[in-house]
Write an enzyme that holds these catalytic residues in place. Structure first.
Site, mmCIF file in Angstrom:
data_model
loop_
_atom_site.group_PDB
_atom_site.id
_atom_site.type_symbol
_atom_site.label_atom_id
_atom_site.label_comp_id
_atom_site.label_asym_id
_atom_site.label_seq_id
_atom_site.Cartn_x
_atom_site.Cartn_y
_atom_site.Cartn_z
ATOM 1 N N CYS A 136 31.938 42.083 46.375
ATOM 2 C CA CYS A 136 32.884 40.981 46.109
ATOM 3 C C CYS A 136 34.026 40.929 47.114
ATOM 4 O O CYS A 136 34.298 39.888 47.719
ATOM 5 C CB CYS A 136 33.409 41.033 44.683
ATOM 6 S SG CYS A 136 34.455 42.450 44.283
ATOM 7 N N HIS A 157 37.352 42.611 40.243
ATOM 8 C CA HIS A 157 36.463 41.665 40.936
ATOM 9 C C HIS A 157 37.305 40.583 41.594
ATOM 10 O O HIS A 157 38.398 40.267 41.129
ATOM 11 C CB HIS A 157 35.494 41.040 39.927
ATOM 12 C CG HIS A 157 34.446 40.163 40.534
ATOM 13 N ND1 HIS A 157 33.504 40.620 41.419
ATOM 14 C CD2 HIS A 157 34.197 38.834 40.384
ATOM 15 C CE1 HIS A 157 32.704 39.614 41.775
ATOM 16 N NE2 HIS A 157 33.119 38.521 41.168
ATOM 17 N N HIS A 181 31.402 33.879 45.041
ATOM 18 C CA HIS A 181 31.558 35.325 44.938
ATOM 19 C C HIS A 181 30.223 36.036 45.086
ATOM 20 O O HIS A 181 29.162 35.425 45.045
ATOM 21 C CB HIS A 181 32.247 35.710 43.618
ATOM 22 C CG HIS A 181 31.409 35.503 42.385
ATOM 23 N ND1 HIS A 181 31.355 36.421 41.376
ATOM 24 C CD2 HIS A 181 30.607 34.490 41.990
ATOM 25 C CE1 HIS A 181 30.552 35.998 40.419
ATOM 26 N NE2 HIS A 181 30.101 34.816 40.769
#
Length: 158
Positions: A72, A122, A134
């Site tokens: 990520c 994240h 993402h």
């Protein structure tokens, strides 16, 4: 005063010729309904968003920062680096480096940080309309996805 009200207000108070003079002397004149410069995403944010979208389908790999595989924060780091901005490596470090903004102020290209309590776990790049680009997890690929939780913070890369 909003951008939409600025031009009609100036026209009614000053007349067309005076408004054109004001625009020439005072800076940019906006057409009714146009976004102000403050509302528009910076060009590097738009470029980072384009870069992230161009990586659609790239596989997730823990610790990877491109150009073919990403985790990520590797995707956000890579995208912003290609746009001319540097970011630290992890999602938490990136959160600490950004200008923290309210959800109501988010713009395309801002970073979206997912958290549990005070821990960021994240990050993705805001694409507009409640969606992010993402690289989600092992076995997945870079993709556009709806933000699935309210436990997010927003950060703007400066």
């Amino acid at each position: 005063m909003s951008a939409q009200n600025t031009v009609p207000s100036l026209l009614s108070r000053a007349g067309t010729a005076s408004v054109l003079t004001l625009a020439a002397v005072g800076g940019t004149m906006l057409a009714p309904g146009a976004a102000s410069e403050a509302q528009a995403a910076p060009s590097y944010a738009a470029e980072a968003l384009k870069v992230a979208a161009s990586k659609k389908g790239s596989p997730y790999k823990y610790g990877a920062a491109g150009p073919k595989r990403f985790d990520c924060s590797g995707l956000t780091l890579y995208s912003y680096k290609r746009a001319g901005k540097s970011l630290p490596r992890t999602a938490a470090q990136q959160y600490n480096k950004t200008l923290h903004i309210a959800a109501s102020k988010r713009q395309q290209g801002d970073l979206v940080f997912f958290h549990s309590g005070r821990s960021v776990y994240h990050v993705g790049i805001y694409a507009g309309k409640g969606k992010i680009w993402h690289s989600p997890k092992t076995g997945a690929v870079v993709r556009l996805e709806k933000i699935w939780t309210k436990s997010v913070w927003y950060g703007r890369v400066r």
